[in-house]
Design an enzyme around this catalytic site. Structure first.
Site, mmCIF file in Angstrom:
data_model
loop_
_atom_site.group_PDB
_atom_site.id
_atom_site.type_symbol
_atom_site.label_atom_id
_atom_site.label_comp_id
_atom_site.label_asym_id
_atom_site.label_seq_id
_atom_site.Cartn_x
_atom_site.Cartn_y
_atom_site.Cartn_z
ATOM 1 C CG HIS A 209 -5.995 23.759 35.559
ATOM 2 N ND1 HIS A 209 -5.386 23.159 36.635
ATOM 3 C CD2 HIS A 209 -7.206 23.154 35.431
ATOM 4 C CE1 HIS A 209 -6.187 22.217 37.127
ATOM 5 N NE2 HIS A 209 -7.292 22.190 36.409
ATOM 6 C CG ASP B 59 2.377 29.541 34.171
ATOM 7 O OD1 ASP B 59 1.358 28.868 33.925
ATOM 8 O OD2 ASP B 59 3.534 29.073 34.136
HETATM 9 C C1 G6P Z 1 -1.269 23.264 30.714
HETATM 10 C C2 G6P Z 1 -2.763 23.187 30.543
HETATM 11 C C3 G6P Z 1 -3.236 21.754 30.656
HETATM 12 C C4 G6P Z 1 -2.477 20.878 29.689
HETATM 13 C C5 G6P Z 1 -0.982 21.022 29.938
HETATM 14 C C6 G6P Z 1 -0.141 20.223 28.960
HETATM 15 O O1 G6P Z 1 -0.908 22.939 32.012
HETATM 16 O O2 G6P Z 1 -3.416 24.013 31.477
HETATM 17 O O3 G6P Z 1 -4.608 21.650 30.386
HETATM 18 O O4 G6P Z 1 -2.839 19.529 29.783
HETATM 19 O O5 G6P Z 1 -0.622 22.377 29.810
HETATM 20 O O6 G6P Z 1 -0.468 20.556 27.642
HETATM 21 P P1 G6P Z 1 -0.890 19.461 26.610
HETATM 22 O O7 G6P Z 1 -1.404 20.208 25.427
HETATM 23 O O8 G6P Z 1 0.384 18.723 26.326
HETATM 24 O O9 G6P Z 1 -1.929 18.596 27.285
#
Ligand code: G6P
Length: 486
Positions: free
Chosen positions: A157, A364
């Site tokens: 992602h 991003d």
């Molecule tokens: C980004 C990453 C995700 C992640 C999200 C939130 O979108 O690509 O994999 O889950 O951030 O971050 P966190 O560490 O809170 O899960």
């Protein structure tokens, strides 16, 4: 085919609860519909003495959600450590923020191996596994170690940076090699895909032909699948949300003043400091815009135990206070700054209320806020998106006002231009973006990846030895022939 989707963070089946990050929110509706089993972390830890990984399982649409307690001894080294202090900064080209230790790497590998063992419980003869994101780069290889021969796919992602940057991550070679245990690897943009294939050649000396890498694991297809949203659903939510108390209170509080909105996780990749500086510059150089436009910045705290995130939170709070102190009036606050999350419906309503959406990350993977802001607009009177050219979304949303997030003056000018843009131009730009969003929905992203995974799994050739001794200088431009699935 049965599908098992794996990600670190999962979302419970309530779209109206605040959700951290685009991944979980984006996956929820499609996974729910597909009947897949979605496996991730429960956010809780447990000591390693237990025999079986402990999972809380609940129904999710036609499928199920399994939330695992991860091993207590390794969770910190895995999540705050290797995943978010070594990989995340490197993937976002912030070499200065990379913090890595052998212990963190060991924990990362332990959690990947733990997840692989836990997944066996969900394996049937026709199961395909789809791994999400940088938390689980080694999971495909761990599954193969356990004898899994079913299709395994991986989607990143985040961006994938140039080879020189990924070299800053200890054990990067091992990790890239482990990723090749997957049958299909998907990226958000052509640049990410090209960078990854460049790393495969530079680090492992493997040849790449038409987006296919041959390694000791066999063939791996590498392709681009830009993630989308459900624009119609979002538009409906936005129209309905107009009467939501939070949204009507916001509208009433504006007194005819225009609104710009930013919604981000509190993360250094999001360019928040530069964005606040750009508003500061705009109010300084164009004083007539003071009182006539304010910024609503929602910055949801994230990964707070990591030093870089704690520092950013303090720096931002100080900067917002400083800007409000200098430009504010007794009855006007230039920046409304909120450190909390909102559910999708309220967000949709907030986006629709704002004449300008500011999405200005330094880097991003995609940025779904940009897409959601567009989908939430009133077709008769749409707002303007000011978008960083370093967000993956800029590839599709190229009729947004594209900005360089390092150029504070340029951003200040773009925001002012957005505020005074005539209706006809706003509509033209907005319609062009909506056409793209409608053509590349999240449903299409999901089904195209799964179809491609089935195909590449079925065509998987016999294993071939890893050719490490002679790097192939394969020209990057041939990657352009890589399959593009959206
Ligand atoms: C980004 C990453 C995700 C992640 C999200 C939130 O979108 O690509 O994999 O889950 O951030 O971050 P966190 O560490 O809170 O899960």
């Amino acid at each position: 085919m049965d599908l098992v989707v794996v990600s670190n963070r999962v979302a419970r089946g309530k779209a109206n609860e605040p959700m951290t990050g685009g991944l979980a929110a984006a996956l929820l509706p499609v996974v729910e519909k597909s009947g897949a089993i979605w496996v991730g972390s429960s956010g809780r830890v447990r000591d390693g003495a237990q025999k079986e990984p402990f999972a809380e399982i609940e129904a999710l649409g036609a499928g199920a959600l399994a939330m695992l307690d991860l091993p207590a001894a390794h969770y910190g080294g895995y999540y705050e450590g290797f995943a978010n202090s070594a990989l995340w900064p490197a993937l976002h080209s912030r070499a200065d923020l990379i913090r890595a230790s052998e212990e963190d790497y060991r924990s990362y590998r332990e959690v990947n191996a733990f997840m692989a063992r836990a997944l066996l419980r969900f394996r049937k003869p026709d199961t395909a596994f789809w791994i999400q994101d940088y938390h689980f780069l080694a999971l495909g290889a761990e599954l193969r170690e356990l004898g899994v021969t079913q299709p395994v796919g991986f989607f990143l992602h985040t961006p994938w940076p140039a080879h020189g940057m990924i070299e800053g991550v200890p054990h990067h070679r091992e990790l890239i090699e482990a990723m090749l245990a997957c049958d299909l690897i998907g990226f958000q943009t052509d640049d990410d895909c090209e960078n990854f294939l460049g790393c495969v050649q530079a680090s492992l000396g493997l040849a790449v032909h038409d987006g296919v890498v041959k390694s000791r694991h066999g063939r791996t297809h590498v392709a681009v699948f830009p993630i989308g949203i459900d624009p119609e659903k979002f538009a409906q939510q936005a129209a309905k949300a107009a009467s939501h108390p939070d949204v009507s209170r916001l509208r009433r509080s504006l007194n005819g003043e225009k609104l710009a909105i930013g919604v981000d996780r509190l993360d250094y990749s999001k360019g928040l400091i530069n964005r606040i500086n750009a508003f500061d510059r705009m109010w300084t150089t164009q004083p007539s815009l003071a009182r006539s436009v304010s910024l609503l910045q929602i910055a949801t705290p994230s990964r707070g135990a990591i030093e870089a995130y704690g520092n950013l939170q303090s720096e931002l709070a100080r900067l917002v206070g400083d800007v409000n102190g200098r430009h504010g009036e007794v009855d006007w606050t230039p920046i409304r700054y909120l450190n909390k999350g909102f559910g999708q419906t309220v967000l949709a309503g907030l986006y629709r209320t704002a004449q300008v959406g500011v999405v200005t990350p330094l880097h991003d993977g995609m940025n779904l806020v940009a897409k959601e802001y567009v989908a939430a607009q009133n077709p008769a009177d749409p707002g303007v998106l000011v978008l960083s050219k370093f967000a993956g979304a800029a590839n599709e949303l190229d009729t947004a006002l594209l900005v360089n997030p390092h150029d504070i003056d340029g951003m200040a000018r773009a925001i002012a231009t957005a505020l005074s843009m005539p209706l006809t131009e706003r509509r033209m730009r907005w319609e062009a973006m909506m056409t793209k969003l409608r053509a590349h929905t999240i449903q299409r992203w999901f089904s195209e990846f799964v179809e491609a995974l089935q195909e590449s799994g079925a065509n998987k050739a016999a294993a071939e030895p890893l050719i490490a001794e002679r790097p192939t200088l394969w020209p990057l431009r041939t990657v352009r022939s890589t399959a593009r699935y959206q």
